[in-house]
Design a protein around this motif. Structure first.
Motif, PDB file in Angstrom:
ATOM      1  N   LYS A   1       4.667  82.883   8.382  1.00 37.68           N
ATOM      2  CA  LYS A   1       3.370  83.453   8.775  1.00 37.68           C
ATOM      3  C   LYS A   1       3.351  83.817  10.255  1.00 37.68           C
ATOM      4  CE  LYS A   1       0.572  80.893   5.442  1.00 37.68           C
ATOM      5  NZ  LYS A   1      -0.393  79.804   5.285  1.00 37.68           N
ATOM      6  N   ALA A   2       3.852  82.915  11.089  1.00 36.55           N
ATOM      7  CA  ALA A   2       3.877  83.163  12.530  1.00 36.55           C
ATOM      8  C   ALA A   2       4.753  84.363  12.856  1.00 36.55           C
ATOM      9  CB  ALA A   2       4.373  81.918  13.271  1.00 36.55           C
ATOM     10  N   ALA A   3       5.930  84.401  12.258  1.00 35.38           N
ATOM     11  CA  ALA A   3       6.848  85.517  12.511  1.00 35.38           C
ATOM     12  C   ALA A   3       6.231  86.831  12.032  1.00 35.38           C
ATOM     13  CB  ALA A   3       8.185  85.268  11.825  1.00 35.38           C
TER      14      ALA A   3
ATOM     15  N   ALA B   1       4.407  79.100  15.732  1.00 37.19           N
ATOM     16  CA  ALA B   1       4.420  78.250  14.537  1.00 37.19           C
ATOM     17  C   ALA B   1       4.317  76.760  14.870  1.00 37.19           C
ATOM     18  CB  ALA B   1       5.697  78.505  13.739  1.00 37.19           C
ATOM     19  N   SER B   2       4.296  76.434  16.159  1.00 39.69           N
ATOM     20  CA  SER B   2       4.250  75.036  16.617  1.00 39.69           C
ATOM     21  C   SER B   2       5.436  74.225  16.103  1.00 39.69           C
ATOM     22  CB  SER B   2       2.927  74.371  16.216  1.00 39.69           C
ATOM     23  OG  SER B   2       1.839  75.072  16.750  1.00 39.69           O
TER      24      SER B   2
ATOM     25  N   SER C   1      10.009  73.743  16.894  1.00 42.31           N
ATOM     26  CA  SER C   1      11.060  74.009  17.870  1.00 42.31           C
ATOM     27  C   SER C   1      11.930  75.168  17.388  1.00 42.31           C
ATOM     28  CB  SER C   1      11.929  72.766  18.063  1.00 42.31           C
ATOM     29  OG  SER C   1      12.708  72.546  16.910  1.00 42.31           O
ATOM     30  N   GLN C   2      12.667  75.760  18.323  1.00 41.56           N
ATOM     31  CA  GLN C   2      13.611  76.817  17.956  1.00 41.56           C
ATOM     32  C   GLN C   2      14.678  76.264  17.009  1.00 41.56           C
ATOM     33  OE1 GLN C   2      14.973  79.544  21.136  1.00 41.56           O
ATOM     34  NE2 GLN C   2      13.559  78.415  22.475  1.00 41.56           N
ATOM     35  N   VAL C   3      15.082  75.041  17.247  1.00 43.42           N
ATOM     36  CA  VAL C   3      16.087  74.399  16.401  1.00 43.42           C
ATOM     37  C   VAL C   3      15.591  74.340  14.955  1.00 43.42           C
ATOM     38  CG1 VAL C   3      17.322  72.231  15.954  1.00 43.42           C
ATOM     39  CG2 VAL C   3      17.077  73.080  18.300  1.00 43.42           C
ATOM     40  N   THR C   4      14.323  74.037  14.778  1.00 42.78           N
ATOM     41  CA  THR C   4      13.747  73.992  13.430  1.00 42.78           C
ATOM     42  C   THR C   4      13.883  75.352  12.751  1.00 42.78           C
ATOM     43  OG1 THR C   4      12.190  72.260  14.058  1.00 42.78           O
ATOM     44  CG2 THR C   4      11.642  73.551  12.095  1.00 42.78           C
ATOM     45  N   ILE C   5      13.605  76.417  13.486  1.00 48.02           N
ATOM     46  CA  ILE C   5      13.733  77.767  12.917  1.00 48.02           C
ATOM     47  C   ILE C   5      15.176  78.021  12.501  1.00 48.02           C
ATOM     48  CG2 ILE C   5      13.596  80.242  13.432  1.00 48.02           C
ATOM     49  CD1 ILE C   5      11.051  79.635  15.027  1.00 48.02           C
TER      50      ILE C   5
END
Length: 195
Positions: free
Chosen positions: A17-19, A40-41, A43-47
């Motif tokens: 949704k954020a993207a 998206a609240s 971390s980049q690592v999560t993505i």
């Protein structure tokens, strides 16, 4: 689905949704993974854990976007609105999407659409064509579509339209024509008022 899987899926949806929101506003090129993570609240690592790289994220966002727009279209097609009103709403929605989508993101969507063995191909065959065939048949049954036009001809017309729009030289210059092209698709060059 257990609690962990449900939370994981919810987090993935928040990223999508954020993207999508950022791509619609700014395009793909200008949006960084860091900006998506912030929106998206997460971390980049999560993505990267969910999508591996930005390219795969973009591909999944496009799939998410198509599914979301199709759900809206199906809701309209299943509604109790009269057939002509459904056509007007389809035209309105296409015009709204054209106004809301960033040209860069639109081009990414169309490149994905033009690619071979992609989500669009499966979507088109399994979901869109059967539903559109039923929709056009209801238009015939209600007297809004010429009953002498075969369903086969309608499907060929849709396929020609689709094939032409998948050409990069075409789709790069048609975003601002979305409303006109949708009107032409449904009403032809004579228009809805001529009888």
């Amino acid at each position: 689905m257990d609690g962990f899987e449900r939370r994981r899926e919810l987090k993935k949806m928040e990223i999508l949704k954020a993207a999508l929101s950022l791509f619609m506003k700014y395009g793909v090129q200008k949006v960084s993974v860091a900006e998506i993570a912030k929106e998206a609240s997460v971390s980049q690592v999560t993505i990267y854990n969910y999508f591996e790289n930005k390219h795969k994220l973009v591909t999944e966002v496009i799939t998410y976007y198509v599914d979301k727009e199709w759900a809206r279209a199906e809701e309209l097609l299943e509604s109790d609105l009269p057939f002509p009103e459904k056509i007007k709403q389809v035209i309105f929605q296409n015009a709204k999407v054209a106004n809301d989508i960033h040209e860069d993101f639109y081009e990414y969507v169309m490149k994905e659409y033009a690619g071979e063995n992609n989500y669009f191909e499966t979507f088109y065959v399994e979901k869109a064509m059967p539903r559109l065939s039923a929709f056009f048949q209801s238009g015939k049954d209600e007297g809004y579509i010429d009953s002498t036009i075969s369903n086969e001809a309608i499907l060929v017309y849709i396929q020609m339209y689709s094939d032409y729009l998948s050409n990069e030289e075409v789709y790069k210059r048609t975003l601002h024509l979305s409303e006109d092209l949708t009107k032409l698709f449904f009403y032809g060059i004579v228009g809805k008022g001529a009888n």
